[in-house]
Motif scaffolding. Structure first.
Motif, short mmCIF file in Angstrom:
data_model
loop_
_atom_site.label_atom_id
_atom_site.label_comp_id
_atom_site.label_asym_id
_atom_site.label_seq_id
_atom_site.Cartn_x
_atom_site.Cartn_y
_atom_site.Cartn_z
N UNK A 31 17.81 -14.04 6.67
CA UNK A 31 19.26 -13.88 6.73
C UNK A 31 19.94 -15.10 6.16
N UNK A 32 20.86 -14.88 5.25
CA UNK A 32 21.71 -15.93 4.69
C UNK A 32 23.15 -15.58 5.04
N UNK A 33 23.96 -16.58 5.33
CA UNK A 33 25.33 -16.19 5.61
C UNK A 33 26.21 -17.27 6.15
N UNK A 34 27.32 -16.80 6.72
CA UNK A 34 28.31 -17.68 7.31
C UNK A 34 29.58 -17.79 6.51
N UNK A 35 29.55 -17.50 5.22
CA UNK A 35 30.72 -17.70 4.38
C UNK A 35 31.41 -16.38 4.09
N UNK A 36 32.75 -16.43 4.02
CA UNK A 36 33.53 -15.25 3.63
C UNK A 36 33.56 -15.20 2.11
N UNK A 37 32.68 -14.44 1.54
CA UNK A 37 32.60 -14.32 0.09
C UNK A 37 32.62 -12.85 -0.30
N UNK A 38 32.98 -12.57 -1.54
CA UNK A 38 33.03 -11.21 -2.02
C UNK A 38 31.63 -10.63 -2.20
N UNK A 39 31.58 -9.32 -2.33
CA UNK A 39 30.29 -8.63 -2.40
C UNK A 39 29.53 -9.00 -3.67
N UNK A 40 30.24 -9.23 -4.78
CA UNK A 40 29.56 -9.59 -6.03
C UNK A 40 28.85 -10.93 -5.86
N UNK A 41 29.55 -11.91 -5.32
CA UNK A 41 28.93 -13.22 -5.12
C UNK A 41 27.80 -13.14 -4.11
N UNK A 42 27.98 -12.32 -3.09
CA UNK A 42 26.96 -12.15 -2.06
C UNK A 42 25.68 -11.61 -2.67
N UNK A 43 25.80 -10.56 -3.48
CA UNK A 43 24.61 -10.00 -4.12
C UNK A 43 23.97 -11.01 -5.07
N UNK A 81 14.50 0.61 5.52
CA UNK A 81 13.66 -0.15 4.58
C UNK A 81 12.25 -0.32 5.16
N UNK A 82 12.19 -0.72 6.41
CA UNK A 82 10.90 -0.96 7.03
C UNK A 82 10.08 0.32 7.16
N UNK A 83 10.75 1.48 7.24
CA UNK A 83 10.05 2.75 7.42
C UNK A 83 9.77 3.46 6.10
N UNK A 84 9.94 2.80 4.96
CA UNK A 84 9.65 3.41 3.67
C UNK A 84 8.17 3.80 3.57
N UNK A 85 7.92 4.90 2.92
CA UNK A 85 6.53 5.28 2.67
C UNK A 85 5.86 4.29 1.72
N UNK A 86 6.66 3.55 0.95
CA UNK A 86 6.13 2.48 0.11
C UNK A 86 6.62 1.12 0.62
N UNK A 87 6.64 0.96 1.93
CA UNK A 87 7.04 -0.33 2.50
C UNK A 87 6.10 -1.44 2.08
N UNK A 88 4.88 -1.08 1.66
CA UNK A 88 3.93 -2.08 1.21
C UNK A 88 4.40 -2.79 -0.05
N UNK A 89 5.31 -2.14 -0.82
CA UNK A 89 5.82 -2.75 -2.05
C UNK A 89 6.95 -3.74 -1.78
N UNK A 90 7.47 -3.76 -0.56
CA UNK A 90 8.59 -4.66 -0.22
C UNK A 90 8.02 -6.03 0.13
N UNK A 91 8.35 -7.01 -0.70
CA UNK A 91 7.83 -8.35 -0.43
C UNK A 91 8.78 -9.17 0.44
N UNK A 92 10.06 -8.80 0.48
CA UNK A 92 11.04 -9.54 1.29
C UNK A 92 12.30 -8.70 1.44
N UNK A 93 13.02 -8.95 2.51
CA UNK A 93 14.31 -8.30 2.77
C UNK A 93 15.32 -9.41 3.00
N UNK A 94 16.21 -9.59 2.04
CA UNK A 94 17.18 -10.67 2.09
C UNK A 94 18.54 -10.11 2.49
N UNK A 95 19.06 -10.58 3.62
CA UNK A 95 20.35 -10.11 4.13
C UNK A 95 21.39 -11.19 3.91
N UNK A 96 22.46 -10.84 3.23
CA UNK A 96 23.55 -11.77 3.00
C UNK A 96 24.73 -11.41 3.88
#
Length: 314
Positions: free
Chosen positions: A63-75, A24-39
């Protein structure tokens, strides 16, 4: 100016999450990335250590986390925190090609486009040089899109997906009650909204691992396939006559997965199911025959004759 919130889900992916982030950080359009949210969904200490270190790589990483949740809820919870007008999804063990956003973002200049997906390359963990490029099936946008998607699932891999955040929110996000195929169910609803576009070239490296959902849990998957199909047909009765065809194709694909894993007995069961659902289709019967040949010389001879490679499937 376009602003993209990148949504990354992670569970015990310490060996891979760094590569995902760098892509993500090495994208040729990395300038368009306003945030990277990790769940994070309650990962092991190794993964948590990598995530802690990654916070210092770029101020856009949260980074958000700590809970065992499914991928749908995580997204869903990450999109709820997103500020960008577009959201792009990435699983923690996949990674993008450097030009992914550069090739997808221009399609959003058309105001009717809600969702852009792309082709991908599939590779066994540790063997990216032996990747297989997976092409796309283009779908007709408009009133025929929902049934066309139901019948011809392109497929859309979530890690290739970029979409308008307003469209995601209008759809209510992913169905958190589904343990698997929450993405397929989401795309069926998205098709009813319309506005699909695609880049027909691989923009994602998708890793196959034994712990992936199709790598070790095939026995329960047909029930979820059936649930999603009948749920869609309840909204779209014109799809009801197509259910057997769709489920036959899904059973055959699960047979292919089992075949690649070397579980020939399970592969034969899925091919038999595919044939029972669609008796006039010869392909599942041929797959059953190849799986029935076992690992002897006849199987290898037939594989060579029809051009199936090392990572191919019947």
């Amino acid at each position: 100016m376009t602003a993209v919130s990148v949504i990354i889900t992670c569970f015990n992916e310490g060996p891979y999450i760094g590569e995902a982030l760098r892509s993500v950080l090495d994208q040729t359009r990395a300038d368009a990335v306003c945030e990277i949210l990790i769940g994070d969904a309650g990962s092991d200490p190794e993964t948590l250590a990598v995530l802690e270190e990654a916070k210092g790589w770029d101020p856009r990483i949260r980074v958000y986390g700590g809970q065992r949740i499914g991928i749908a809820r995580n997204r869903n919870r990450l999109v709820a925190q997103a500020a960008g007008d577009l959201v792009a999804f990435l699983d923690g063990d996949d990674y993008w090609t450097a030009d992914k956003l550069e090739r997808q973002l221009p399609l959003f200049e058309r105001p009717e486009v809600n969702l852009v997906y792309a082709g991908f390359s599939l590779f066994l963990d540790g063997e990216p040089q032996a990747r297989r490029d997976i092409g796309l099936r283009r779908l007709p946008d408009g009133p025929n899109l929902p049934v066309a998607f139901f019948l011809h699932d392109p497929p859309i891999v979530p890690s290739t997906l970029v979409m308008r955040r307003a469209a995601f929110e209008a759809l209510g996000g992913f169905d958190e009650t589904l343990a698997v195929f929450e993405d397929t169910e989401f795309y069926l609803r998205a098709a009813e909204l319309g506005g699909f576009a695609a880049v027909d070239q691989p923009l994602l490296m998708k890793r196959e691992r034994p712990t992936s959902i199709t790598g070790g849990r095939t026995a329960e998957l047909m029930a979820y396939h059936a649930f999603v199909a009948f749920q869609f047909a309840a909204r779209r009765p014109e799809a009801a006559p197509l259910i057997n065809r769709r489920l036959s194709e899904r059973a055959a694909k699960l047979g292919n997965v089992s075949y690649r894993r070397g579980d020939l007995a399970e592969a034969r069961r899925y091919y038999r199911l595919a044939s029972a659902l669609r008796p006039l289709d010869p392909a599942p019967r041929f797959g059953w025959l190849i799986a029935r040949l076992g690992d002897g010389p006849w199987r290898r001879l037939v594989l060579k004759a029809v051009g199936w490679g090392r990572s191919g499937a019947p």
